[in-house]
Design an enzyme around this catalytic site. Structure first.
Site, short mmCIF file in Angstrom:
data_model
loop_
_atom_site.label_atom_id
_atom_site.label_comp_id
_atom_site.label_asym_id
_atom_site.label_seq_id
_atom_site.Cartn_x
_atom_site.Cartn_y
_atom_site.Cartn_z
N ASN A 10 53.76 -10.38 -27.18
CA ASN A 10 54.33 -11.66 -27.76
C ASN A 10 54.89 -11.47 -28.90
O ASN A 10 54.12 -11.53 -30.06
CB ASN A 10 53.22 -12.78 -27.57
CG ASN A 10 53.88 -14.22 -27.94
OD1 ASN A 10 54.96 -14.21 -28.45
ND2 ASN A 10 53.15 -15.10 -28.11
N LYS A 12 56.41 -13.45 -30.83
CA LYS A 12 56.67 -14.68 -31.44
C LYS A 12 57.81 -14.84 -32.18
O LYS A 12 58.80 -14.35 -31.61
CB LYS A 12 55.62 -14.87 -32.36
CG LYS A 12 54.27 -14.77 -31.90
CD LYS A 12 53.05 -15.13 -32.46
CE LYS A 12 51.59 -14.66 -31.70
NZ LYS A 12 50.60 -15.33 -32.35
N HIS A 102 51.31 -21.77 -25.11
CA HIS A 102 50.63 -20.91 -26.31
C HIS A 102 50.19 -22.08 -27.17
O HIS A 102 50.76 -23.06 -27.42
CB HIS A 102 51.62 -20.02 -26.98
CG HIS A 102 51.25 -19.16 -27.85
ND1 HIS A 102 50.83 -19.49 -28.88
CD2 HIS A 102 50.72 -17.70 -27.76
CE1 HIS A 102 50.21 -18.25 -29.62
NE2 HIS A 102 50.19 -17.33 -28.73
N GLU A 104 50.25 -22.08 -30.11
CA GLU A 104 51.37 -22.41 -31.53
C GLU A 104 52.14 -23.52 -30.89
O GLU A 104 52.79 -24.26 -31.74
CB GLU A 104 51.96 -21.14 -32.00
CG GLU A 104 50.98 -20.18 -32.79
CD GLU A 104 51.21 -18.73 -32.61
OE1 GLU A 104 52.33 -18.27 -32.22
OE2 GLU A 104 50.41 -18.01 -32.84
N GLU A 172 43.28 -17.30 -25.07
CA GLU A 172 43.47 -16.98 -26.35
C GLU A 172 42.54 -17.92 -27.43
O GLU A 172 43.11 -19.02 -27.50
CB GLU A 172 45.06 -17.05 -26.74
CG GLU A 172 45.81 -16.08 -26.04
CD GLU A 172 47.11 -15.67 -27.01
OE1 GLU A 172 47.39 -14.45 -26.95
OE2 GLU A 172 47.80 -16.42 -27.28
N GLY A 178 45.61 -13.83 -35.01
CA GLY A 178 46.21 -13.58 -36.17
C GLY A 178 45.27 -13.44 -37.39
O GLY A 178 45.80 -13.55 -38.42
N SER A 218 43.99 -10.88 -31.96
CA SER A 218 43.63 -9.76 -32.68
C SER A 218 43.42 -8.60 -31.91
O SER A 218 42.30 -7.68 -32.26
CB SER A 218 42.57 -10.27 -33.57
OG SER A 218 42.85 -11.37 -34.47
P1 13P Z 1 47.82 -11.59 -32.53
O1 13P Z 1 47.38 -10.59 -31.69
O2 13P Z 1 48.57 -11.38 -33.81
O3 13P Z 1 46.11 -12.09 -33.18
O4 13P Z 1 48.14 -12.85 -31.68
C1 13P Z 1 47.61 -13.27 -30.45
C2 13P Z 1 48.71 -14.18 -29.67
O5 13P Z 1 48.72 -15.37 -30.15
C3 13P Z 1 49.55 -13.60 -28.52
O6 13P Z 1 49.99 -14.44 -27.71
#
Ligand code: 13P
Length: 260
Positions: A10, A12, A102, A104, A172, A178, A218
């Site tokens: 992903n 983003k 997601h 976010e 997740e 992150g 992560s």
């Molecule tokens: P990270 O791998 O940067 O922690 O992000 C995970 C994520 O949100 C994937 O959709």
């Protein structure tokens, strides 16, 4: 077990369409050099909308075995919805997948479980496989709701789907995204088992057994194999590490890093 492991990147809101072309080309070369078996471990990237046409053109022209999808889809089919992107448009770009729900999007765009379910339905109606994201915040975990929240999120989304439908789940935990604070493999396994039980309850045992459940938060080359060796964890949804070809290719090749 017949579930094919699935490593998904992903991106983003990172990488424009020119950078997308460069990354996908390099990823394809890197995995080809390593003789990666794409039938054994499926690979997909999720670039921003503006990159998708370029990725489609590259994948088709070079017949790359890399799949791709979008990061979101509108609940609407068409019409006066400024800024929205319809599932039919994604289907025309040969998107195999679309991420829905997601954290976010839930956090910054007020997406409810009902909206996430409607997006999963919009994907399905256009022949696109939804990757439905669920996960608890740190506050919810500390309140003892680490299992209750993701399973409730999933249960609502599954109301839009039917037995036999093709979909993917991504667990997740918000606190792991992150932050470098990855969940333990045992935690990911426990949650994936609970999510699979939720699918079985809603849509039957067979659908539950056929559905892939990914862990995200992560994930790095170093810890990927720990998740993948768990019986109910079928892959990874990778954020930051998917922007670096060597890191992402390392995760795709997790079988080379397994230490039992
Ligand atoms: P990270 O791998 O940067 O922690 O992000 C995970 C994520 O949100 C994937 O959709």
């Amino acid at each position: 077990m017949t579930r094919t492991p699935f490593i998904a990147g992903n991106w983003k809101m990172n990488l424009d369409h020119l950078q997308a072309i460069a990354l996908v080309q390099k990823l394809a070369w890197t995995l080809a050099d390593a003789r990666h078996d794409f039938a054994a471990v499926e690979v997909a990237v999720f670039p921003p909308f503006t990159d998708l046409r370029s990725v489609q053109t590259l994948v088709q022209a070079d017949k790359l075995p890399i799949r791709y999808g979008a990061q979101d889809v509108s609940v609407h089919a068409s019409g006066a919805y400024t800024g929205e992107v319809a599932g039919a448009f994604l289907a025309r770009l040969d998107c195999a997948y679309v991420i829905v729900g997601h954290s976010e999007r839930r956090q910054y765009h007020a997406e409810t479980d009902e909206i996430v379910g409607a997006k999963a339905r919009a994907a399905k109606e256009n022949g696109i496989v939804p990757v439905i994201c669920v996960g608890e915040t740190l506050e919810q975990r500390e309140a003892g709701e680490a299992t209750a929240i993701p399973t409730a999120q999933l249960r609502t989304a599954l109301a839009s789907l039917a037995p036999g439908d093709d979909f993917v789940i991504a667990y997740e935990p918000v606190w792991a995204i992150g932050t470098g604070l990855a969940a333990t493999a045992d935690d990911a396994q426990a949650m994936s088992a609970a999510l699979r039980a939720t699918i079985a309850d809603a849509l039957g045992e067979e659908t539950a057994e056929n559905t892939r459940i990914l862990y995200g938060g992560s994930v790095k080359t170093e810890n990927a194999a720990g998740y993948l060796k768990m019986p109910d964890v079928d892959g990874a949804l990778v954020g930051g590490a998917s922007l670096d070809v060597d890191s992402f290719a390392g995760i795709v090749r997790f079988q080379k890093h397994v230490t039992f």
